[in-house]
Write an enzyme that holds these catalytic residues in place. Structure first.
Site, mmCIF file in Angstrom:
data_model
loop_
_atom_site.group_PDB
_atom_site.id
_atom_site.type_symbol
_atom_site.label_atom_id
_atom_site.label_comp_id
_atom_site.label_asym_id
_atom_site.label_seq_id
_atom_site.Cartn_x
_atom_site.Cartn_y
_atom_site.Cartn_z
ATOM 1 N N HIS A 288 -21.881 -2.403 -42.304
ATOM 2 C CA HIS A 288 -22.097 -3.275 -43.463
ATOM 3 C C HIS A 288 -22.171 -4.722 -42.994
ATOM 4 C CE1 HIS A 288 -17.561 -4.269 -44.495
ATOM 5 N NE2 HIS A 288 -17.784 -4.272 -43.201
ATOM 6 N N CYS B 115 -17.650 -11.274 -40.288
ATOM 7 C CA CYS B 115 -18.142 -10.104 -41.039
ATOM 8 C C CYS B 115 -19.426 -10.378 -41.812
ATOM 9 C CB CYS B 115 -17.056 -9.569 -41.971
ATOM 10 S SG CYS B 115 -15.683 -8.843 -41.062
ATOM 11 N N HIS C 31 -17.549 0.171 -39.008
ATOM 12 C CA HIS C 31 -16.146 0.587 -38.979
ATOM 13 C C HIS C 31 -16.061 2.108 -38.907
ATOM 14 C CE1 HIS C 31 -14.655 -3.397 -40.006
ATOM 15 N NE2 HIS C 31 -15.574 -3.456 -40.959
ATOM 16 N N HIS D 36 -22.695 7.077 -41.176
ATOM 17 C CA HIS D 36 -23.815 6.560 -40.379
ATOM 18 C C HIS D 36 -24.880 5.886 -41.246
ATOM 19 C CE1 HIS D 36 -21.764 8.798 -37.260
ATOM 20 N NE2 HIS D 36 -22.432 8.052 -36.401
ATOM 21 N N GLU E 118 -10.039 0.438 -42.929
ATOM 22 C CA GLU E 118 -11.210 -0.134 -42.276
ATOM 23 C C GLU E 118 -10.978 -0.300 -40.773
ATOM 24 O OE1 GLU E 118 -13.614 -3.388 -44.298
ATOM 25 O OE2 GLU E 118 -12.630 -4.526 -42.715
#
EC number: 4.1.2.50
Length: 152
Positions: A16, A25, A31, A75, A136
């Site tokens: 992400h 981030c 993750h 994935h 996470e």
């Protein structure tokens, strides 16, 4: 009869990026998520039921979470579709990458809310979703508890 909580853990890999975020981030990264799903209910008391003594068959819970969450998010790369990341998402999709576009910033907090809604829709009537824990990293996680939600 006693109320019992049953928990099953799931693992999946998801990428992400957080558009507009002021830290690392904001870059596309991934993750190894761990999702703990806890439901609550009374063990089945009908001795003739093949699920006698179970709140829910772990296999049945697995089918729900696998089809609603794991199979979709594993994935995949998740982007907020209401940001310029839509262009990056489109480019990845054009190259046959598995991309999920969501209405929210794909933080653990918002993902766990989304996951709760998806799971609740498929639980049998006598079972309630008690909590979710989305881990996470080794030291960071978000939790959703039914008891914390507004009842109206």
């Amino acid at each position: 009869m006693s109320k019992i909580r049953i928990t099953k853990q799931f693992n999946f890999e998801t990428g992400h990026a957080l558009y507009g975020y002021d830290g690392k981030c904001r870059n596309v990264h991934g993750h190894s998520y761990k999702l703990n799903v806890t439901v609550i209910g009374e063990p089945i008391s009908d001795k003739n039921d093949v699920k006698f003594g179970m709140v829910i068959d772990f296999g049945d819970l697995k089918k729900i979470v696998k089809s609603e969450i794991v199979d979709k998010f594993d994935h995949a790369t998740v982007f907020n579709k209401n940001t310029p990341h839509i262009e990056l998402a489109q480019e990845l999709m054009n190259r046959d990458h598995h991309v999920i576009l969501v209405e929210y910033q794909p933080t653990s907090e918002n993902m766990v809310i989304d996951f709760a809604e998806k799971i609740k829709k498929h639980l049998p009537g006598h079972i309630q979703l008690h909590s979710l824990k989305l881990q996470e990293t080794e030291s960071s996680f978000a939790e959703w508890y039914a008891s914390d939600q507004d009842s109206h």
